[in-house]
Design a protein around this motif. Structure first.
Motif, PDB file in Angstrom:
ATOM      1  N   GLY A 191     -11.277   7.292  28.007  1.00  0.00           N
ATOM      2  CA  GLY A 191     -10.992   5.964  28.539  1.00  0.00           C
ATOM      3  C   GLY A 191     -11.315   4.813  27.619  1.00  0.00           C
ATOM      4  O   GLY A 191     -11.183   3.640  28.021  1.00  0.00           O
ATOM      5  N   TYR A 192     -11.728   5.090  26.391  1.00  0.00           N
ATOM      6  CA  TYR A 192     -12.042   4.029  25.433  1.00  0.00           C
ATOM      7  C   TYR A 192     -10.788   3.614  24.668  1.00  0.00           C
ATOM      8  O   TYR A 192      -9.839   4.389  24.512  1.00  0.00           O
ATOM      9  CB  TYR A 192     -13.093   4.511  24.432  1.00  0.00           C
ATOM     10  CG  TYR A 192     -14.435   4.830  25.048  1.00  0.00           C
ATOM     11  CD1 TYR A 192     -15.312   3.812  25.409  1.00  0.00           C
ATOM     12  CD2 TYR A 192     -14.824   6.145  25.267  1.00  0.00           C
ATOM     13  CE1 TYR A 192     -16.550   4.100  25.971  1.00  0.00           C
ATOM     14  CE2 TYR A 192     -16.055   6.447  25.833  1.00  0.00           C
ATOM     15  CZ  TYR A 192     -16.912   5.416  26.184  1.00  0.00           C
ATOM     16  OH  TYR A 192     -18.131   5.708  26.741  1.00  0.00           O
ATOM     17  N   ARG A 193     -10.808   2.372  24.173  1.00  0.00           N
ATOM     18  CA  ARG A 193      -9.756   1.903  23.262  1.00  0.00           C
ATOM     19  C   ARG A 193     -10.195   2.228  21.838  1.00  0.00           C
ATOM     20  O   ARG A 193     -11.288   1.832  21.424  1.00  0.00           O
ATOM     21  CB  ARG A 193      -9.523   0.403  23.424  1.00  0.00           C
ATOM     22  CG  ARG A 193      -8.700   0.051  24.657  1.00  0.00           C
ATOM     23  CD  ARG A 193      -8.508  -1.444  24.796  1.00  0.00           C
ATOM     24  NE  ARG A 193      -7.902  -2.057  23.620  1.00  0.00           N
ATOM     25  CZ  ARG A 193      -6.587  -2.085  23.372  1.00  0.00           C
ATOM     26  NH1 ARG A 193      -5.756  -1.500  24.231  1.00  0.00           N
ATOM     27  NH2 ARG A 193      -6.111  -2.685  22.305  1.00  0.00           N
ATOM     28  N   GLY A 221      -4.639   4.218  25.000  1.00  0.00           N
ATOM     29  CA  GLY A 221      -5.772   3.623  24.296  1.00  0.00           C
ATOM     30  C   GLY A 221      -5.949   4.064  22.867  1.00  0.00           C
ATOM     31  O   GLY A 221      -6.895   3.619  22.203  1.00  0.00           O
ATOM     32  N   LEU A 222      -5.070   4.932  22.339  1.00  0.00           N
ATOM     33  CA  LEU A 222      -5.211   5.411  20.963  1.00  0.00           C
ATOM     34  C   LEU A 222      -4.182   4.737  20.062  1.00  0.00           C
ATOM     35  O   LEU A 222      -2.985   4.764  20.336  1.00  0.00           O
ATOM     36  CB  LEU A 222      -5.045   6.928  20.897  1.00  0.00           C
ATOM     37  CG  LEU A 222      -5.168   7.554  19.499  1.00  0.00           C
ATOM     38  CD1 LEU A 222      -6.561   7.319  18.925  1.00  0.00           C
ATOM     39  CD2 LEU A 222      -4.858   9.047  19.543  1.00  0.00           C
ATOM     40  N   GLN A 282     -10.977  -5.977  19.652  1.00  0.00           N
ATOM     41  CA  GLN A 282      -9.920  -5.346  20.446  1.00  0.00           C
ATOM     42  C   GLN A 282     -10.228  -3.904  20.864  1.00  0.00           C
ATOM     43  O   GLN A 282      -9.635  -3.409  21.828  1.00  0.00           O
ATOM     44  CB  GLN A 282      -8.611  -5.322  19.646  1.00  0.00           C
ATOM     45  CG  GLN A 282      -8.118  -6.672  19.182  1.00  0.00           C
ATOM     46  CD  GLN A 282      -6.823  -6.539  18.404  1.00  0.00           C
ATOM     47  OE1 GLN A 282      -5.884  -5.860  18.836  1.00  0.00           O
ATOM     48  NE2 GLN A 282      -6.746  -7.185  17.256  1.00  0.00           N
ATOM     49  N   PHE A 283     -11.137  -3.251  20.124  1.00  0.00           N
ATOM     50  CA  PHE A 283     -11.331  -1.813  20.324  1.00  0.00           C
ATOM     51  C   PHE A 283     -12.806  -1.476  20.540  1.00  0.00           C
ATOM     52  O   PHE A 283     -13.702  -2.134  20.019  1.00  0.00           O
ATOM     53  CB  PHE A 283     -10.798  -1.034  19.120  1.00  0.00           C
ATOM     54  CG  PHE A 283      -9.309  -1.148  18.948  1.00  0.00           C
ATOM     55  CD1 PHE A 283      -8.448  -0.326  19.665  1.00  0.00           C
ATOM     56  CD2 PHE A 283      -8.768  -2.086  18.084  1.00  0.00           C
ATOM     57  CE1 PHE A 283      -7.076  -0.438  19.524  1.00  0.00           C
ATOM     58  CE2 PHE A 283      -7.401  -2.210  17.932  1.00  0.00           C
ATOM     59  CZ  PHE A 283      -6.551  -1.382  18.656  1.00  0.00           C
ATOM     60  N   ASP A 284     -13.019  -0.379  21.299  1.00  0.00           N
ATOM     61  CA  ASP A 284     -14.380   0.124  21.503  1.00  0.00           C
ATOM     62  C   ASP A 284     -14.857   0.924  20.297  1.00  0.00           C
ATOM     63  O   ASP A 284     -16.033   0.874  19.940  1.00  0.00           O
ATOM     64  CB  ASP A 284     -14.417   1.016  22.752  1.00  0.00           C
ATOM     65  CG  ASP A 284     -13.982   0.284  24.008  1.00  0.00           C
ATOM     66  OD1 ASP A 284     -14.596  -0.761  24.315  1.00  0.00           O
ATOM     67  OD2 ASP A 284     -13.037   0.738  24.671  1.00  0.00           O
ATOM     68  N   TYR A 285     -13.922   1.669  19.700  1.00  0.00           N
ATOM     69  CA  TYR A 285     -14.274   2.495  18.535  1.00  0.00           C
ATOM     70  C   TYR A 285     -13.241   2.306  17.437  1.00  0.00           C
ATOM     71  O   TYR A 285     -12.037   2.355  17.683  1.00  0.00           O
ATOM     72  CB  TYR A 285     -14.358   3.982  18.925  1.00  0.00           C
ATOM     73  CG  TYR A 285     -15.560   4.298  19.773  1.00  0.00           C
ATOM     74  CD1 TYR A 285     -16.812   4.486  19.195  1.00  0.00           C
ATOM     75  CD2 TYR A 285     -15.450   4.382  21.163  1.00  0.00           C
ATOM     76  CE1 TYR A 285     -17.922   4.754  19.974  1.00  0.00           C
ATOM     77  CE2 TYR A 285     -16.557   4.660  21.947  1.00  0.00           C
ATOM     78  CZ  TYR A 285     -17.790   4.834  21.342  1.00  0.00           C
ATOM     79  OH  TYR A 285     -18.893   5.095  22.124  1.00  0.00           O
ATOM     80  N   ILE A 286     -13.754   2.095  16.237  1.00  0.00           N
ATOM     81  CA  ILE A 286     -12.926   2.026  15.041  1.00  0.00           C
ATOM     82  C   ILE A 286     -13.354   3.183  14.153  1.00  0.00           C
ATOM     83  O   ILE A 286     -14.537   3.279  13.781  1.00  0.00           O
ATOM     84  CB  ILE A 286     -13.100   0.684  14.294  1.00  0.00           C
ATOM     85  CG1 ILE A 286     -12.685  -0.487  15.200  1.00  0.00           C
ATOM     86  CG2 ILE A 286     -12.293   0.680  13.000  1.00  0.00           C
ATOM     87  CD1 ILE A 286     -13.824  -1.130  15.945  1.00  0.00           C
TER      88      ILE A 286
END
Length: 243
Positions: free
Chosen positions: A31-33, A82-83, A112-116
């Protein structure tokens, strides 16, 4: 709070890009972006591993040099909510890029994102210096071979020099029977060689090779032990973030 993970390796062939793709897909499935950024400007493969090679118009070089805004370089993977990815171009000379360019890019992506997830080039040359500029933590992907471990340790030492304090280790392509028979280093030996914390193990499986050739993250197939491996790695990283 958003997190930037650098995925690095000491040598080619360890599964670094495969790991970057599937780690990003695993986070997105939770569910993360997530955006995976190809910083291997000499040997780009991220787009192939995601099956998005025909979608790349603008790349990370275009973004950091001001040719286009971030939104134009973002490519959405429609299979997983989200990917996203930002591709790279092997034809560009990265000599005019600086670590500050990448640091600014990472800060903007955090909005914009939770994980880069940064897929860096292998080795310890200038490419690693660039790719690590915005990293909050690094994940070193290696295989259970002495040569690969030596190179992974060299990368770990370089990351320390570059100021990346949190570093984790992923052991890929593990064949348990070979380890049990003593043909490859055992886990206690690997732990004595590497200072980075072991965060996960991925067993050797031909299905991984098939998935990369097809451009389909292997974690798309739910209920497999490989998909569970990646989910466990995600959970451990999330737990580490809270410490």
């Amino acid at each position: 709070m958003s997190k930037v993970y650098l995925v690095a390796s000491g040598k080619g062939g360890t599964g670094k890009t495969m790991f970057s793709v599937n780690l990003g897909a695993s986070y997105a499935q939770k569910g993360y972006r997530v955006v995976v950024v190809d910083m291997d400007m000499g040997l780009r493969n991220l787009d192939l591993y995601l099956g998005l090679e025909n979608n790349v118009v603008f790349d990370v070089y275009d973004v950091v040099t001001g040719v286009c805004p971030i939104r134009q370089a973002l490519i959405r993977d429609r299979r997983i909510d989200g990917l996203y990815m930002i591709g790279s171009s092997p034809e560009r000379d990265k000599g005019d890029l600086t670590p500050l360019h990448i640091q600014v890019l990472c800060e903007k992506l955090k909005e914009q994102f939770d994980y880069i997830i940064i897929d860096s080039p292998s080795g310890i040359d200038d490419g690693l210096v660039l790719a690590s500029a915005g990293a909050d933590a690094a994940i070193i992907v290696t295989t259970p071979e002495y040569a690969a471990l030596r190179d992974a340790d060299a990368v770990d030492r370089e990351l320390v020099r570059l100021g990346v304090k949190k570093r984790y280790l992923v052991l890929n392509k593990l064949i348990a029977e070979m380890m049990n028979s003593g043909y490859i280093p055992r886990l206690r030996v690997i732990s004595s060689i590497m200072r980075a914390k072991l965060i996960g193990i991925i067993q050797f499986d031909m299905n991984i090779n098939i998935s990369t050739n097809l451009g389909q993250p292997i974690v798309l197939k739910k209920g497999t032990y490989i998909q569970q491996n990646f989910e466990n790695i995600c959970d451990r990283l999330i737990e580490e973030e809270g410490r």
